[in-house]
Design an enzyme around this catalytic site. Structure first.
Site, short mmCIF file in Angstrom:
data_model
loop_
_atom_site.label_atom_id
_atom_site.label_comp_id
_atom_site.label_asym_id
_atom_site.label_seq_id
_atom_site.Cartn_x
_atom_site.Cartn_y
_atom_site.Cartn_z
N LYS A 118 55.70 -64.63 -39.85
CA LYS A 118 57.09 -64.26 -40.12
C LYS A 118 57.84 -63.88 -38.86
O LYS A 118 59.03 -64.16 -38.72
CB LYS A 118 57.16 -63.11 -41.12
CG LYS A 118 56.88 -63.55 -42.54
CD LYS A 118 57.40 -62.54 -43.53
CE LYS A 118 57.18 -63.00 -44.95
NZ LYS A 118 57.46 -61.96 -45.94
N LYS A 201 52.54 -74.41 -48.07
CA LYS A 201 52.67 -73.59 -49.27
C LYS A 201 54.08 -73.72 -49.86
O LYS A 201 55.04 -73.80 -49.10
CB LYS A 201 52.42 -72.13 -48.85
CG LYS A 201 52.16 -71.17 -49.96
CD LYS A 201 51.93 -69.77 -49.40
CE LYS A 201 53.18 -69.18 -48.79
NZ LYS A 201 53.11 -67.75 -48.49
N LYS A 204 59.79 -69.69 -50.79
CA LYS A 204 61.22 -69.48 -51.00
C LYS A 204 62.02 -69.80 -49.73
O LYS A 204 63.21 -70.04 -49.78
CB LYS A 204 61.49 -68.04 -51.45
CG LYS A 204 61.23 -67.00 -50.38
CD LYS A 204 61.41 -65.59 -50.93
CE LYS A 204 60.06 -64.97 -51.20
NZ LYS A 204 60.06 -63.72 -51.88
P1 TYM Z 1 55.79 -62.44 -52.48
O1 TYM Z 1 57.05 -61.85 -52.97
O2 TYM Z 1 55.83 -63.31 -51.27
O3 TYM Z 1 55.10 -63.28 -53.63
C1 TYM Z 1 54.89 -62.72 -54.91
C2 TYM Z 1 53.60 -63.23 -55.51
O4 TYM Z 1 53.63 -64.66 -55.61
C3 TYM Z 1 52.48 -65.21 -54.99
N1 TYM Z 1 52.85 -66.50 -54.37
C4 TYM Z 1 52.20 -67.63 -54.61
N2 TYM Z 1 51.13 -67.91 -55.40
C5 TYM Z 1 50.71 -69.18 -55.44
N3 TYM Z 1 51.31 -70.20 -54.72
C6 TYM Z 1 52.36 -69.95 -53.92
N4 TYM Z 1 52.94 -70.94 -53.25
C7 TYM Z 1 52.85 -68.62 -53.84
N5 TYM Z 1 53.88 -68.03 -53.16
C8 TYM Z 1 53.86 -66.73 -53.51
C9 TYM Z 1 52.08 -64.19 -53.93
O5 TYM Z 1 50.73 -64.33 -53.55
C10 TYM Z 1 52.36 -62.89 -54.64
O6 TYM Z 1 51.29 -62.54 -55.48
N6 TYM Z 1 53.55 -58.64 -50.20
C11 TYM Z 1 53.81 -59.23 -51.48
C12 TYM Z 1 54.50 -58.30 -52.45
C13 TYM Z 1 53.85 -56.98 -52.63
C14 TYM Z 1 52.68 -56.71 -53.37
C15 TYM Z 1 52.49 -55.30 -53.27
C16 TYM Z 1 51.79 -57.50 -54.07
C17 TYM Z 1 54.31 -55.80 -52.15
N7 TYM Z 1 53.49 -54.77 -52.52
C18 TYM Z 1 51.40 -54.69 -53.87
C19 TYM Z 1 50.70 -56.88 -54.68
C20 TYM Z 1 50.52 -55.49 -54.58
C21 TYM Z 1 54.70 -60.44 -51.28
O7 TYM Z 1 55.41 -60.55 -50.33
O8 TYM Z 1 54.67 -61.31 -52.29
#
Ligand code: TYM
Length: 342
Positions: A118, A201, A204
């Site tokens: 990032k 991947k 967004k």
């Molecule tokens: P974020 O917002 O990027 O994504 C949210 C969830 O979606 C999953 N994900 C995917 N799964 C499969 N294929 C993909 N292409 C894909 N893109 C995203 C992510 O693995 C995630 O589960 N850091 C985290 C948010 C967070 C969090 C937490 C998660 C903050 N605190 C505590 C669990 C526990 C994040 O940025 O996810």
């Protein structure tokens, strides 16, 4: 350190930074609903404090947070069963994150690949928050003593860091206070790939909207994106081995399997031998039938934003009944002088 002495509790979060997509749905949201339906206490969070580690326009952030909450509910999360919260409304997340900033080591944080990705070439100009991001994530989880964390594969390293933080805290203070939580990365769609490039991947932030299916896409757009998805000229194999070296084919099969609650082997047993010209309409039909009701419900909920705001306020009230005592106890363990009742 025993991992079983804690009552099972599920926590997970998603950033309200727009473009909620099929990867988020299959890798996270849909699996949150599975957990909720297993009757385990569960907390699901819109992590707005994580979102602001990179610039967010204030008007967009507000809209994306409400839209994400609508997405949670439209996907099947029931705000009565699960606790749905907006991270900034539960102050213990940020407070415990500070504690964990003091537990985590610089070396651990510097190994985080997501920060490197990032921050890119301009790491000196990245926010300090982006660097500290995984400590806040550990706080999100541990301020509930959560034991299970359903996520997509890209969050695995952050979860390992969370385990390291819990273990170090317990070790430093000689107490079995924080559970060492389990990442739950399972199912066929733990890593949904771009529809335009099977080696990337689904994300967004991909500049190509055709690379992803958004939860706000209408039926025609979903079908069109699937029709145009990159594939190869071969027929589909009958067994998973035959997907080796065919990332686009593997991705579409994974998506089909996850959406239809099947294993990859089951799907291939049905569609093996078919050309993509035959399989893509099947996938499009399935995707539209599963996703369109969610899109419609999200749009309906977005017309009742005051209801969404109430759900989040109620959620944070329920959350604080869990988080406040855990933070208080954390401070006590660390030797902070508590306030006295006056
Ligand atoms: P974020 O917002 O990027 O994504 C949210 C969830 O979606 C999953 N994900 C995917 N799964 C499969 N294929 C993909 N292409 C894909 N893109 C995203 C992510 O693995 C995630 O589960 N850091 C985290 C948010 C967070 C969090 C937490 C998660 C903050 N605190 C505590 C669990 C526990 C994040 O940025 O996810």
């Amino acid at each position: 350190m025993s991992e079983t002495s804690f009552t099972p509790r599920v926590f997970s979060g998603i950033q309200p930074s727009g473009n909620l997509h099929l990867g988020n749905y299959l890798g996270a949201l849909k699996r949150f609903v599975d957990w909720q339906d297993r009757d385990v206490e569960s907390i699901f969070c819109m992590v707005d404090l994580h979102a602001i580690t990179v610039w967010q326009d204030p008007v967009d952030l507000k809209k994306s947070t409400r839209e994400l909450c609508a997405g949670f509910i439209a996907s099947g999360l029931d705000p009565e069963k699960s606790i749905l919260i907006n991270q900034s409304q539960v102050p213990e997340h940020a407070q415990l994150a500070w504690v964990f900033n003091c537990i985590a080591r610089m070396g651990w944080m510097q190994r985080m690949t997501q920060f490197k990705d990032k921050a890119g070439k301009n790491a000196q100009n990245a926010s300090l928050g982006l660097f500290a991001y995984p400590a806040l994530m550990a706080a999100d989880i541990l301020t509930y003593h959560a034991t299970h964390v359903p996520v997509g594969e890209d969050q695995k390293q952050h979860l390992e860091l969370t385990r390291d933080i819990a273990t170090k805290f317990n070790h430093d203070y000689g107490i079995d206070f924080f559970p060492v939580p389990e990442p739950v990365i399972e199912g066929a769609a733990t890593r949904v790939m771009s529809l335009r490039d099977g080696s990337k991947k689904m994300s967004k932030s991909d500049p190509s909207d055709a690379s992803r299916i958004n939860l706000t896409d209408d039926a025609d757009t979903i079908a069109k994106k699937i029709r145009k998805a990159k594939t190869d000229p071969e027929a589909l194999p009958s067994e998973a081995d035959g997907l080796e070296g065919r990332p686009e084919a593997r991705n579409l099969i994974n998506i089909y399997a996850a959406m239809n609650n099947q294993s990859v082997d089951e799907v291939l047993a049905d569609v093996g031998g078919k050309q993509f010209s035959e399989f893509k309409p099947m996938l499009a039909e399935l995707a539209v039938s599963k996703m369109s009701p969610i899109t419609t419900e999200m749009a309906r909920l977005m017309e009742h934003q005051d209801e969404i705001d109430k759900i989040l306020s109620r959620g944070s009230e329920r959350a604080r009944a869990i988080t406040a005592p855990i933070l208080r106890k954390t401070y006590e363990i660390m030797g902070m002088v508590p306030p006295i009742e006056m």
